[in-house]
Design an enzyme around this catalytic site. Structure first.
Site, PDB file in Angstrom:
ATOM      1  N   SER A   1     -58.560  -9.253   1.222  1.00  0.00           N
ATOM      2  CA  SER A   1     -58.118 -10.332   0.356  1.00  0.00           C
ATOM      3  C   SER A   1     -56.754 -10.635   0.877  1.00  0.00           C
ATOM      4  CB  SER A   1     -57.754  -9.655  -0.759  1.00  0.00           C
ATOM      5  OG  SER A   1     -56.616  -8.636  -0.982  1.00  0.00           O
ATOM      6  N   LYS A   2     -56.037 -11.385   0.394  1.00  0.00           N
ATOM      7  CA  LYS A   2     -54.790 -12.334   0.819  1.00  0.00           C
ATOM      8  C   LYS A   2     -53.846 -11.485   0.972  1.00  0.00           C
ATOM      9  CE  LYS A   2     -55.965 -17.129  -0.112  1.00  0.00           C
ATOM     10  NZ  LYS A   2     -55.343 -18.323  -1.046  1.00  0.00           N
ATOM     11  N   ARG A   3     -53.759  -9.975   0.147  1.00  0.00           N
ATOM     12  CA  ARG A   3     -52.738  -9.258   0.287  1.00  0.00           C
ATOM     13  C   ARG A   3     -52.778  -8.617   1.618  1.00  0.00           C
ATOM     14  NH1 ARG A   3     -56.385  -6.562  -2.725  1.00  0.00           N
ATOM     15  NH2 ARG A   3     -57.231  -4.315  -2.167  1.00  0.00           N
TER      16      ARG A   3
END
Length: 464
Positions: free
Chosen positions: A238-240
């Site tokens: 994910s974007k994290r």
């Protein structure tokens, strides 16, 4: 033998995800290895979330990275009549029935099942009621109540599902629109797909879709369920963890070939070979060698692979790739008088084209700021060292790397100074920091006049 046909079937509800690129890549490679066809299908039946902008993003990015479909992509939103006909065929064979269960009754049913420790699923209560179609009914598949489905998976071997654990899924909603599973099965048949390569999150969908195939008397398909792409914490990417869409990586200056190289290694490897290209992948890839466990996406690995692919470019190809990244920061590449010398010296300064472009700013523009920590470390005693070096450099008539290095070496020896105490003050003057290629090369890139001017500028700053 039937021609191998694979397909990539994204939903245009977002930009092209890096995990989607890998799925498309493995479909493309498997088709090409078998002299088959690679197709793209846009699954855009979710009218609220699907957009033409996302569809264009997906198709453009697939094309630009070299994964071009062999036929024009189709859109599910334009094929409703085909799905309805298939549903009618299932009704005629007695493999589907109309259900009028309300949402409230379904919620209560699942609540009771959960309380009893059972798997919450539709219990077939409308199966034998012989209901007629109305605006309150959905069409459900009459899933066999006993026996089992065996999914033959190229990566995982045989996966067995008991039919008793599969409920009667909906084929048509109450408004008459077809559901994902029906559209998926019908399109695979209509497109002559032979091999479905997709993420492991679809494993539970596969036995349901096989039941629909059986109800329609469609031929069996091959399946391969790829491990999910995970972040370094082993959770779904994910974007994290990092950027998740292809465009962001390309905008940072990662080469398409490096992205393909890195994605191919997510779940598959071939000996110790780390750097390869699409043609190598088509020659060596084996779908049965793909691992079952989740594949870790590590940005540092992509950085390293990208640096290797950048290093393999010819000087002309490297410049053509770099040029747009320089333009973004208002630099015209041709403005530099020692362009090829500078490019060859700096092409490995960073792992991405955007990083390399940023590192070249001091070579095109005046220094706007100096690294104060570097100044405090190497010039805390003032500008005397720079003034003395400047005097020595001024006397060099033939300004080239070897002569400059020899003069600076003599200066360092005669003054009994550590090498960094001579070299780093010059680097700070030329580039604003202590990072640059070998010093003689750096000075020769800037040329004598520019080098003397920049050293004098830093002297003036220190004295003021």
């Amino acid at each position: 033998m039937k021609k191998v046909v694979t397909r990539f079937a994204p939903s245009p509800t977002g930009t092209l995800h890096i995990g989607g690129v890998r799925t498309a890549l493995f479909n493309y490679v498997y088709a090409k290895q078998n002299d088959g066809l690679f197709l793209v299908r846009i699954e855009d039946t979710d009218k609220e979330r699907s957009t033409k902008e996302f569809e264009k993003n997906i198709l453009d990015n697939l094309s630009s990275i070299g994964l071009n479909p062999d036929q024009k992509p189709i859109n599910q939103s334009e094929r409703n009549d085909i799905y309805i006909k298939a549903a009618e065929k299932i009704i005629k064979t007695g493999n589907a029935y109309w259900c009028d269960c309300s949402q409230e009754s379904l919620d209560e049913m699942r609540k009771e099942q959960t309380a009893a420790g059972k798997k919450p699923m539709y219990d077939g209560r409308s199966r034998n009621l012989g209901l007629e179609r109305s605006d309150q009914t959905v069409l459900r598949l009459a899933t066999p109540e006993d026996g089992e489905i065996v999914v033959k998976d190229l990566i995982r071997g045989d996966i067995t599902f008991k039919n008793s654990e599969l409920d009667d899924l909906i084929l048509l909603r109450s408004d008459g629109t077809p559901t994902y599973h029906l559209c998926n099965v019908v399109d695979d048949f209509e497109q002559n797909v032979t091999t479905v390569i997709r993420g492991e999150d679809h494993i539970s969908n596969t036995p349901r879709q096989i039941h629909i195939q059986n109800a329609l008397d469609y031929p069996e398909l091959e399946y391969a369920h790829l491990p999910l792409v995970l972040g370094t914490d082993k959770k779904r990417l994910s974007k994290r963890h990092a950027a998740t869409n292809l465009e962001e990586y390309r905008e940072e200056g990662y080469l398409d070939s490096a992205i393909i190289n890195t994605l191919a290694r997510l779940g598959w490897s071939k000996g110790d070979e780390e750097v390869f290209y699409l043609d190598d992948l088509i020659e060596n890839f084996n779908i049965e060698e793909v691992q079952k466990a989740g594949a870790i996406f590590d940005i540092t690995k992509l950085d390293w692979v990208n640096s290797q692919h950048l290093a393999n470019l010819s000087i002309d190809d490297f410049k053509s790739h770099l040029k747009p990244f320089l333009k973004k920061i208002d630099i015209e590449m041709e403005d530099h008088s020692n362009l090829d010398l500078m490019i060859n010296a700096m092409r490995s300064s960073e792992n991405t084209l955007s990083g390399i472009a940023e590192s070249l700013i001091p070579y095109f523009k005046d220094i706007s700021s100096y690294d104060e920590n570097a100044i405090n470390k190497f010039l805390s005693d003032g500008s005397d060292i720079l003034a003395n070096i400047n005097d020595v450099l001024l006397k060099i008539d033939d300004w080239n790397e070897n002569n400059i290095d020899a003069v600076l070496k003599t200066f360092q020896t005669n003054n009994d100074l550590p090498v960094p105490n001579v070299n780093q003050p010059i680097r700070i003057a030329l580039t604003g920091s202590t990072r640059s290629p070998s010093l003689g090369l750096t000075l020769s890139i800037f040329g004598k006049d520019q080098s003397i001017t920049r050293i004098q500028n830093l002297i003036n700053k220190l004295e003021s």
